[in-house]
Motif scaffolding. Structure first.
Motif, short mmCIF file in Angstrom:
data_model
loop_
_atom_site.label_atom_id
_atom_site.label_comp_id
_atom_site.label_asym_id
_atom_site.label_seq_id
_atom_site.Cartn_x
_atom_site.Cartn_y
_atom_site.Cartn_z
N ASP A 19 0.83 -1.20 0.00
CA ASP A 19 0.00 0.00 0.00
C ASP A 19 0.87 1.25 0.00
OD1 ASP A 19 -2.28 -1.55 0.02
OD2 ASP A 19 -2.68 -1.27 2.18
N HIS A 20 1.91 1.23 0.79
CA HIS A 20 2.83 2.37 0.87
C HIS A 20 3.47 2.62 -0.50
CE1 HIS A 20 5.99 5.07 2.13
NE2 HIS A 20 6.87 4.23 1.61
N HIS A 21 3.94 1.56 -1.14
CA HIS A 21 4.58 1.72 -2.45
C HIS A 21 3.61 2.28 -3.48
CE1 HIS A 21 8.36 0.08 -1.19
NE2 HIS A 21 7.84 -1.10 -0.87
N ARG A 22 2.35 1.83 -3.45
CA ARG A 22 1.35 2.36 -4.38
C ARG A 22 1.11 3.85 -4.12
NH1 ARG A 22 -1.05 -2.77 -3.78
NH2 ARG A 22 -2.51 -2.05 -2.20
N GLN A 28 4.53 10.37 -6.67
CA GLN A 28 5.57 10.65 -7.67
C GLN A 28 4.97 11.08 -8.99
OE1 GLN A 28 7.72 6.93 -7.59
NE2 GLN A 28 9.26 7.73 -6.15
N SER A 29 3.87 10.44 -9.36
CA SER A 29 3.24 10.78 -10.65
C SER A 29 2.64 12.18 -10.64
CB SER A 29 2.17 9.75 -11.00
OG SER A 29 1.04 9.89 -10.18
N THR A 30 2.35 12.72 -9.46
CA THR A 30 1.79 14.07 -9.36
C THR A 30 2.84 15.10 -8.91
OG1 THR A 30 1.07 13.71 -7.07
CG2 THR A 30 -0.52 13.18 -8.83
N ASN A 31 4.09 14.68 -8.89
CA ASN A 31 5.20 15.56 -8.48
C ASN A 31 4.99 16.18 -7.10
OD1 ASN A 31 7.15 15.25 -10.39
ND2 ASN A 31 6.39 16.90 -11.70
#
Length: 191
Positions: A19-22, A28-31
């Protein structure tokens, strides 16, 4: 039943990590760099407490289960040990300021401590595992007792996970080691 509960707990730690990695991937994808750093820091603490709790549960359950086996399931004796030695006593079993579990091993007698000393001398993986287990416990105490929100944990999520993966080797091996010692003692007493 206990083995199934152990697997659920291990799976729970791994599920927390997934869950943490997701969540990190989304950030990251939203900067969202600052939010990502905040989540990393907070989760490292959460993971450390979860791992310490898991280790405590496994060790105390092993002690109770072995005591139950050795007393032929005596409810009176098991209840006494659970209430007087296990319940809220776990932290006192270890000297968390050291990086070894000698105090804990000694609580089972000099013979068990000697057995474990020999095992540790001959097994670097076990020695590292005990060191990781003790490090988790030694960090957990100030983390939960010295203002969790402001506690500065100098470990990353990956480092806490690495300590978990190493420490679990000792936690899983402990019931085997104590049973081996008990069996050896019983053999010695029959000879």
């Amino acid at each position: 039943m206990i083995r199934m509960m152990e697997q659920v707990s291990t799976d729970s730690i791994e599920a927390m990590l997934e869950d943490h990695h997701r969540l990190i991937e989304i950030l990251q994808s939203t900067n969202s760099v600052s939010l990502q750093a905040t989540v990393e820091s907070a989760f490292a603490k959460t993971l450390l407490v979860a791992v310490a709790s898991y280790f405590e549960n496994r060790i105390t359950n092993a002690v109770l289960q072995i005591f139950q086996e050795e007393t032929n399931g005596s409810d009176a004796l098991v209840s006494f040990v659970r209430d007087q030695a296990v319940s809220r006593g776990y932290s006192s079993w270890f000297n968390w300021n050291s990086r070894n579990a000698n105090q804990f091993f000694g609580k089972f007698g000099q013979g068990f401590r000697s057995l474990m000393d020999a095992k540790i001398r001959n097994d670097n993986v076990l020695a590292q595992s005990i060191h990781a287990f003790m490090e988790i416990g030694s960090i957990r105490n100030p983390l939960v007792h010295q203002n969790y929100a402001q506690f500065n944990l100098d470990k990353t999520v990956a480092e806490v996970h690495q300590l978990y993966e190493s420490g679990v080797i000792f936690v899983e091996g402990f019931p085997l080691y104590i049973r081996q010692h008990i069996n050896d003692e019983q053999l010695d007493n029959t000879n």
